[in-house]
Design an enzyme around this catalytic site. Sequence first.
Site, PDB file in Angstrom:
ATOM      1  N   SER A 327      -0.405   1.799   3.816  1.00 34.83           N
ATOM      2  CA  SER A 327      -1.747   2.280   3.450  1.00 34.83           C
ATOM      3  C   SER A 327      -2.856   1.282   3.728  1.00 34.83           C
ATOM      4  O   SER A 327      -4.031   1.636   3.659  1.00 34.83           O
ATOM      5  CB  SER A 327      -1.760   2.679   1.975  1.00 34.83           C
ATOM      6  N   HIS A 370      -3.201  14.835  -5.410  1.00 32.25           N
ATOM      7  CA  HIS A 370      -4.405  14.227  -5.966  1.00 32.25           C
ATOM      8  C   HIS A 370      -5.532  15.234  -6.173  1.00 32.25           C
ATOM      9  O   HIS A 370      -6.631  14.849  -6.606  1.00 32.25           O
ATOM     10  CB  HIS A 370      -4.915  13.120  -5.042  1.00 32.25           C
ATOM     11  N   CYS A 383      -4.517   8.373  -1.336  1.00 30.76           N
ATOM     12  CA  CYS A 383      -3.989   9.704  -1.043  1.00 30.76           C
ATOM     13  C   CYS A 383      -3.577   9.784   0.425  1.00 30.76           C
ATOM     14  O   CYS A 383      -4.391   9.542   1.320  1.00 30.76           O
ATOM     15  CB  CYS A 383      -5.049  10.762  -1.354  1.00 30.76           C
TER      16      CYS A 383
END
Length: 647
Positions: A327, A370, A383
């Site tokens: 991420s 989410h 997310c």
Amino acid sequence: MKRTRADIEANHRLISRRAAILGGVQLVFMGGLAARMRHLQVNQADQFRLLAEENRIKFKLIPPARGEVFDRNGVQLAQNIPTYQIKIVREDAGDVEKVLTKLATVMELDAEVLERALTEIKRSAPFHPVTVADDVDWDDLSRVSVNAPALPGVAPEIGLSRVYPLGSDFAHVLGYVGPVSDYDLSRLDDPDELLRIPRFQIGKVGVEAKVETALRGAAGTRQVEVNAAGREMRELGRREGRPGSDIQLSVDAELQNYVQARLSEESASAVVIDCETGDLVAIASAPTYDPNLFVRGISVADYSALTENKYRPLASKTVQGTYPPGSTFKMMTAMAALEEGLIEPEDTVRCPGHLEVADRKFHCWKRAGHGSVNLENSLKQSCDVYYYDLALKVGIEKISAMANIFGLGVRHDVPMSAVARGLTPTKAWKATTHGKDWVIGDTVNASIGQGYMLSSPLQLAVMTARLATGRSVEPRLVKSIDGVEQPSGAGRPLPLDDDNLRKMRRAMFAVVNDRRGTAYGSRIIADGMRMAGKTGTSQVRNISAAERARGVIRNSDLPWERRDHALFVDFAPADNPKYAVAVVVEHGGGGSKAAAPIARDITLQALYGGPPPLSAYPSKDRGRIGAQQKKLRKMRPTAAFDGSDQA
């Protein structure tokens, strides 16, 4: 029969002619001989004088002093110390084996040492001195000197040997030196004559190898007179060589020492880069090793302990290690979409916990999803579905091109060994490398730093510094050579919209400082010191549909080598970036739990120039951090602590 007068005169003329011819021949011969003698005695006098001199005069190389290495504040990282050595010259020794046998009765030499010396003697020029014993104590040196008449060709000498006073702190940066090997020579077209001196030390890895030419210097020569037995009688002349250049690195020894101690219990790496200059002020891999073990030849037992360690202490993970960035890569996907004008910051995407693409479900890390998220919230909560959706709009070519702008998929020019390029894949790359077409699922995986994407900790630190500054910051490890400052790595403005960069910085600030941010637990609360960052977790195993149905196995329940990698990147202070930091913990699990706390501690240590006050931490963490600081003090014998506890 009586000879007539005519016969007598004819005979006389014949004899006279023969005498004249013979005399002429003799004259020519004597003239040639005289000319030859003149040529030898006058025209070639210098040449024969030199040949005669060479029977009693020898020229010997003087190895130069190797340049020393310092940190940015003048702390010595690599130095030369005098050491006594016992050397032998084959052409002076005569029966080498006999002389070595005698030498072994004078001082203790085991069979391995003698065998190595014989091997080096056989492959060396007869006039080159070969080191039989290194780092000899005074008693052995005295015994060899006293027995010198019985040891032809053997002589004690004072040499210089490399020492790394801070031990393991800089092993992966400096590397180490070692004796020149046949392999080293085979890689050079015209090797320096110095390299043919047995056991001459050269850089093997790291800065020692990459800046070898500057550190080595140039040899000098000695002109010595020897007697008939080959003994040196006196020095007739000397031409001094050029010592190696002193190198000043950009690293801070105190910060590096702290980082190594903070990483010590992990298989991990960390990079700290100065956002203004690009200086690498700390670049550490753990576990590490003592480079002093390699200088004179590491033992089999010590080497086996290093190579058999599953945490790979010999690997410089900061530049050699490449990992899916997870991420931490999401800013690249977002920047690509923003620059193409495909999204606005307030545009939302609904995350139900997965996105179905080409009859395949791509899951979000949060199984329940989410809900509706915009750019800032998607980064803050990490997310995945939001970035899957962006990837379908942007495409892999633009995502990879954006990553290149930020320094990913680029081999940065730092003088360390095996610096990795990483990988920012494209359609052409997959076709060339794997012989397969790119599929949409590849793009979806790449959008969150998975799939084929690979980055080193150094590259992630550069990416973060460029996000923080909007400039093409380049990492710099060598600060100066012999006092001459090397080019700065500050870089030029990136060819990107400043407003888009501000949006990313604001979202990264929320990741750490918003209560719903994935790194909120590792925030800094000191005024003017708050950081912006991004957590990352990269999968190293496939999760089957059956496992998802049962419930994904927790990292803590998996074998170490099957756990996810933990990553975190940050810059601080958020409103005026001074440092960018990247931390990767191999198989550490989640980035928020394993990597972010380490990065926060390192960032504070860099900002404060030493142990930060406990008031910089959230109140709930202060007891634990205080105990941790005391523990780290005990682990850091070289640290310049003032000994006081921080309140």
